[in-house]
Design a protein around this motif. Structure first.
Motif, PDB file in Angstrom:
ATOM      1  N   ALA A 180       0.852  -1.193   0.000  1.00 56.59           N
ATOM      2  CA  ALA A 180       0.000   0.000   0.000  1.00 56.59           C
ATOM      3  C   ALA A 180       0.882   1.235   0.000  1.00 56.59           C
ATOM      4  O   ALA A 180       2.110   1.150   0.086  1.00 56.59           O
ATOM      5  CB  ALA A 180      -0.898   0.020   1.242  1.00 56.59           C
ATOM      6  N   LEU A 181       0.206   2.371  -0.083  1.00 58.33           N
ATOM      7  CA  LEU A 181       0.879   3.655   0.079  1.00 58.33           C
ATOM      8  C   LEU A 181       0.619   4.107   1.518  1.00 58.33           C
ATOM      9  O   LEU A 181      -0.538   4.123   1.958  1.00 58.33           O
ATOM     10  CB  LEU A 181       0.277   4.658  -0.915  1.00 58.33           C
ATOM     11  N   TYR A 182       1.681   4.406   2.236  1.00 53.37           N
ATOM     12  CA  TYR A 182       1.556   4.821   3.630  1.00 53.37           C
ATOM     13  C   TYR A 182       1.876   6.310   3.726  1.00 53.37           C
ATOM     14  O   TYR A 182       2.962   6.749   3.367  1.00 53.37           O
ATOM     15  CB  TYR A 182       2.479   4.001   4.528  1.00 53.37           C
ATOM     16  N   PHE A 183       0.896   7.043   4.222  1.00 51.11           N
ATOM     17  CA  PHE A 183       1.052   8.481   4.375  1.00 51.11           C
ATOM     18  C   PHE A 183       1.235   8.850   5.834  1.00 51.11           C
ATOM     19  O   PHE A 183       0.623   8.276   6.723  1.00 51.11           O
ATOM     20  CB  PHE A 183      -0.199   9.222   3.884  1.00 51.11           C
ATOM     21  N   CYS A 184       2.045   9.850   6.017  1.00 48.80           N
ATOM     22  CA  CYS A 184       2.153  10.527   7.287  1.00 48.80           C
ATOM     23  C   CYS A 184       1.583  11.927   7.093  1.00 48.80           C
ATOM     24  O   CYS A 184       1.747  12.525   6.025  1.00 48.80           O
ATOM     25  CB  CYS A 184       3.620  10.585   7.691  1.00 48.80           C
ATOM     26  N   ALA A 185       0.907  12.426   8.097  1.00 49.24           N
ATOM     27  CA  ALA A 185       0.411  13.803   8.057  1.00 49.24           C
ATOM     28  C   ALA A 185       0.731  14.452   9.390  1.00 49.24           C
ATOM     29  O   ALA A 185       0.897  13.764  10.404  1.00 49.24           O
ATOM     30  CB  ALA A 185      -1.095  13.830   7.797  1.00 49.24           C
ATOM     31  N   SER A 186       0.824  15.771   9.384  1.00 45.63           N
ATOM     32  CA  SER A 186       1.064  16.455  10.653  1.00 45.63           C
ATOM     33  C   SER A 186       0.151  17.653  10.769  1.00 45.63           C
ATOM     34  O   SER A 186      -0.371  18.165   9.770  1.00 45.63           O
ATOM     35  CB  SER A 186       2.522  16.876  10.800  1.00 45.63           C
ATOM     36  N   SER A 187      -0.054  18.084  11.994  1.00 44.75           N
ATOM     37  CA  SER A 187      -0.866  19.269  12.230  1.00 44.75           C
ATOM     38  C   SER A 187      -0.340  19.992  13.455  1.00 44.75           C
ATOM     39  O   SER A 187       0.342  19.415  14.301  1.00 44.75           O
ATOM     40  CB  SER A 187      -2.342  18.896  12.418  1.00 44.75           C
ATOM     41  N   LEU A 188      -0.717  21.254  13.526  1.00 44.64           N
ATOM     42  CA  LEU A 188      -0.283  22.101  14.635  1.00 44.64           C
ATOM     43  C   LEU A 188      -1.123  21.779  15.861  1.00 44.64           C
ATOM     44  O   LEU A 188      -2.356  21.827  15.788  1.00 44.64           O
ATOM     45  CB  LEU A 188      -0.466  23.562  14.244  1.00 44.64           C
ATOM     46  N   GLU A 189      -0.505  21.457  16.973  1.00 47.86           N
ATOM     47  CA  GLU A 189      -1.202  21.042  18.188  1.00 47.86           C
ATOM     48  C   GLU A 189      -2.290  20.055  17.806  1.00 47.86           C
ATOM     49  O   GLU A 189      -2.027  19.045  17.212  1.00 47.86           O
ATOM     50  CB  GLU A 189      -1.750  22.261  18.935  1.00 47.86           C
ATOM     51  N   ASN A 190      -3.520  20.336  18.130  1.00 48.40           N
ATOM     52  CA  ASN A 190      -4.590  19.437  17.714  1.00 48.40           C
ATOM     53  C   ASN A 190      -5.452  20.112  16.658  1.00 48.40           C
ATOM     54  O   ASN A 190      -6.655  19.891  16.596  1.00 48.40           O
ATOM     55  CB  ASN A 190      -5.429  19.011  18.912  1.00 48.40           C
ATOM     56  N   SER A 191      -4.799  20.914  15.843  1.00 51.97           N
ATOM     57  CA  SER A 191      -5.513  21.571  14.750  1.00 51.97           C
ATOM     58  C   SER A 191      -6.128  20.538  13.829  1.00 51.97           C
ATOM     59  O   SER A 191      -5.683  19.405  13.744  1.00 51.97           O
ATOM     60  CB  SER A 191      -4.539  22.452  13.961  1.00 51.97           C
ATOM     61  N   LEU A 192      -7.138  20.951  13.146  1.00 47.70           N
ATOM     62  CA  LEU A 192      -7.880  20.018  12.320  1.00 47.70           C
ATOM     63  C   LEU A 192      -7.303  19.875  10.927  1.00 47.70           C
ATOM     64  O   LEU A 192      -7.624  18.924  10.233  1.00 47.70           O
ATOM     65  CB  LEU A 192      -9.324  20.492  12.240  1.00 47.70           C
ATOM     66  N   THR A 193      -6.511  20.803  10.512  1.00 48.93           N
ATOM     67  CA  THR A 193      -5.979  20.754   9.155  1.00 48.93           C
ATOM     68  C   THR A 193      -4.692  19.948   9.158  1.00 48.93           C
ATOM     69  O   THR A 193      -3.719  20.315   9.808  1.00 48.93           O
ATOM     70  CB  THR A 193      -5.724  22.166   8.608  1.00 48.93           C
ATOM     71  N   GLN A 194      -4.717  18.842   8.434  1.00 52.56           N
ATOM     72  CA  GLN A 194      -3.569  17.959   8.360  1.00 52.56           C
ATOM     73  C   GLN A 194      -2.861  18.144   7.023  1.00 52.56           C
ATOM     74  O   GLN A 194      -3.506  18.202   5.977  1.00 52.56           O
ATOM     75  CB  GLN A 194      -4.017  16.506   8.519  1.00 52.56           C
ATOM     76  N   TYR A 195      -1.557  18.200   7.091  1.00 54.65           N
ATOM     77  CA  TYR A 195      -0.722  18.337   5.902  1.00 54.65           C
ATOM     78  C   TYR A 195       0.005  17.016   5.681  1.00 54.65           C
ATOM     79  O   TYR A 195       0.643  16.496   6.595  1.00 54.65           O
ATOM     80  CB  TYR A 195       0.250  19.500   6.073  1.00 54.65           C
ATOM     81  N   PHE A 196      -0.136  16.511   4.472  1.00 56.99           N
ATOM     82  CA  PHE A 196       0.351  15.176   4.175  1.00 56.99           C
ATOM     83  C   PHE A 196       1.743  15.180   3.561  1.00 56.99           C
ATOM     84  O   PHE A 196       2.093  16.067   2.774  1.00 56.99           O
ATOM     85  CB  PHE A 196      -0.610  14.479   3.203  1.00 56.99           C
ATOM     86  N   GLY A 197       2.510  14.163   3.913  1.00 54.02           N
ATOM     87  CA  GLY A 197       3.782  13.921   3.250  1.00 54.02           C
ATOM     88  C   GLY A 197       3.564  13.249   1.913  1.00 54.02           C
ATOM     89  O   GLY A 197       2.431  12.938   1.547  1.00 54.02           O
ATOM     90  N   PRO A 198       4.635  13.011   1.180  1.00 56.68           N
ATOM     91  CA  PRO A 198       4.520  12.422  -0.164  1.00 56.68           C
ATOM     92  C   PRO A 198       4.217  10.933  -0.164  1.00 56.68           C
ATOM     93  O   PRO A 198       3.907  10.371  -1.210  1.00 56.68           O
ATOM     94  CB  PRO A 198       5.890  12.687  -0.779  1.00 56.68           C
ATOM     95  N   GLY A 199       4.294  10.285   1.006  1.00 57.94           N
ATOM     96  CA  GLY A 199       3.969   8.866   1.092  1.00 57.94           C
ATOM     97  C   GLY A 199       5.153   7.948   0.865  1.00 57.94           C
ATOM     98  O   GLY A 199       6.153   8.326   0.252  1.00 57.94           O
ATOM     99  N   THR A 200       5.027   6.745   1.382  1.00 63.04           N
ATOM    100  CA  THR A 200       5.985   5.659   1.125  1.00 63.04           C
ATOM    101  C   THR A 200       5.213   4.536   0.456  1.00 63.04           C
ATOM    102  O   THR A 200       4.217   4.053   0.999  1.00 63.04           O
ATOM    103  CB  THR A 200       6.623   5.134   2.422  1.00 63.04           C
ATOM    104  N   ARG A 201       5.701   4.151  -0.725  1.00 62.33           N
ATOM    105  CA  ARG A 201       5.048   3.050  -1.446  1.00 62.33           C
ATOM    106  C   ARG A 201       5.694   1.757  -1.005  1.00 62.33           C
ATOM    107  O   ARG A 201       6.878   1.540  -1.261  1.00 62.33           O
ATOM    108  CB  ARG A 201       5.217   3.247  -2.949  1.00 62.33           C
ATOM    109  N   LEU A 202       4.938   0.893  -0.322  1.00 63.75           N
ATOM    110  CA  LEU A 202       5.441  -0.394   0.153  1.00 63.75           C
ATOM    111  C   LEU A 202       4.920  -1.500  -0.752  1.00 63.75           C
ATOM    112  O   LEU A 202       3.715  -1.614  -0.969  1.00 63.75           O
ATOM    113  CB  LEU A 202       5.007  -0.656   1.587  1.00 63.75           C
ATOM    114  N   THR A 203       5.831  -2.301  -1.255  1.00 61.38           N
ATOM    115  CA  THR A 203       5.470  -3.469  -2.059  1.00 61.38           C
ATOM    116  C   THR A 203       6.004  -4.705  -1.359  1.00 61.38           C
ATOM    117  O   THR A 203       7.205  -4.805  -1.100  1.00 61.38           O
ATOM    118  CB  THR A 203       6.050  -3.388  -3.472  1.00 61.38           C
ATOM    119  N   VAL A 204       5.105  -5.619  -1.041  1.00 64.07           N
ATOM    120  CA  VAL A 204       5.491  -6.871  -0.402  1.00 64.07           C
ATOM    121  C   VAL A 204       5.358  -7.988  -1.431  1.00 64.07           C
ATOM    122  O   VAL A 204       4.272  -8.202  -1.998  1.00 64.07           O
ATOM    123  CB  VAL A 204       4.602  -7.155   0.826  1.00 64.07           C
ATOM    124  N   LEU A 205       6.468  -8.670  -1.700  1.00 63.82           N
ATOM    125  CA  LEU A 205       6.470  -9.727  -2.739  1.00 63.82           C
ATOM    126  C   LEU A 205       6.460 -11.117  -2.116  1.00 63.82           C
ATOM    127  O   LEU A 205       6.929 -11.293  -0.978  1.00 63.82           O
ATOM    128  CB  LEU A 205       7.702  -9.565  -3.626  1.00 63.82           C
TER     129      LEU A 205
END
Lengths: 113, 112
Positions: free
Chosen positions: B87-112
């Motif tokens: 899958a694609l795994y995203f991380c997001a962050s926000s200021l304190e407990n703000s509601l607006t989350q900003y996403f990173g570019p993701g990590t594409r994980l492939t399990v063979l």
């Protein structure tokens, strides 16, 4: 539990035209927030617009605006003057007391020249 | 550029292995969220950390764990990997407990 439904899996629009993406949600909460995120082919998730449920005024960000109907639990996104760069997956998301975003399945929008 | 960084961009591994995904939040953001995006499940919330402490848990498998370090970066550990974990795994962050989350570019994980 809250749910978010995007009933249009795919849509297309001609460049410079206007398109509206639909989103409905289900919640028993009165205070919550709604978002539209865009995911272009690069896969980056980009915040498009956000709406606070307590605000009656619809949010607007340049060519993007929402039609928020709280009673109907509807939150549609209107894109005016569509551009080729608007081609992307669009996700509607809900944030409530559970403290995390709940996403719809997405609508794939294609803007055609 | 959201200001959230994730490494690696791509990861290919075999079933049964363990991997670690890394996320650095935007400067000043205390909250980090992890999401999994797969074709069949869509975008699903996994877990949230706030200033080093677990704040909320979503659909995270017991084989998965996360932590947030004193410098606020976070790691998501995935163990005993299965094909379905691709899958694609995203991380997001926000200021304190703000509601607006900003996403990173993701990590594409492939399990063979």
């Amino acid at each position: 539990a809250q749910t978010v439904t995007q009933s249009q899996p795919e849509m297309s629009v001609q460049e410079a035209e206007t398109v509206t993406l639909s989103c409905t949600y289900d919640t028993s909460e009165s205070n919550y927030y709604l978002f539209w995120y865009k995911q272009p082919p690069s896969r980056q998730m980009i915040l498009v617009i956000r709406q606070e449920a307590y605000k009656q005024q619809n949010a607007t960000e340049n060519r993007f605006s929402v039609n928020f109907q709280k009673a109907a639990k509807s939150f549609s996104l209107k894109i005016s003057d569509s551009q080729l760069g608007d081609t992307a997956m669009y996700f509607c998301a809900f944030w409530g007391s559970q403290g995390n975003l709940i996403f719809g399945k997405g609508t794939k929008l294609s803007v055609k020249p | 550029d959201s200001g959230v960084t994730q490494t690696p961009k791509h990861l290919i591994t075999a079933t049964g292995q363990r991997v670690t995904l890394r996320c650095s939040p935007r400067s000043g953001d205390l909250s980090v969220y992890w999401y999994q995006q797969s074709l069949d499940q869509g975008l699903q919330f996994l877990i949230q950390y706030y200033n080093g402490e677990e704040r909320a848990k979503g659909n995270i498998l017991e084989r998965f764990s996360a932590q947030q370090f004193p410098d606020l970066h976070s790691e998501l550990n995935l163990s005993s990997l299965e094909l379905g974990d691709s899958a694609l795994y995203f991380c997001a962050s926000s200021l304190e407990n703000s509601l607006t989350q900003y996403f990173g570019p993701g990590t594409r994980l492939t399990v063979l």
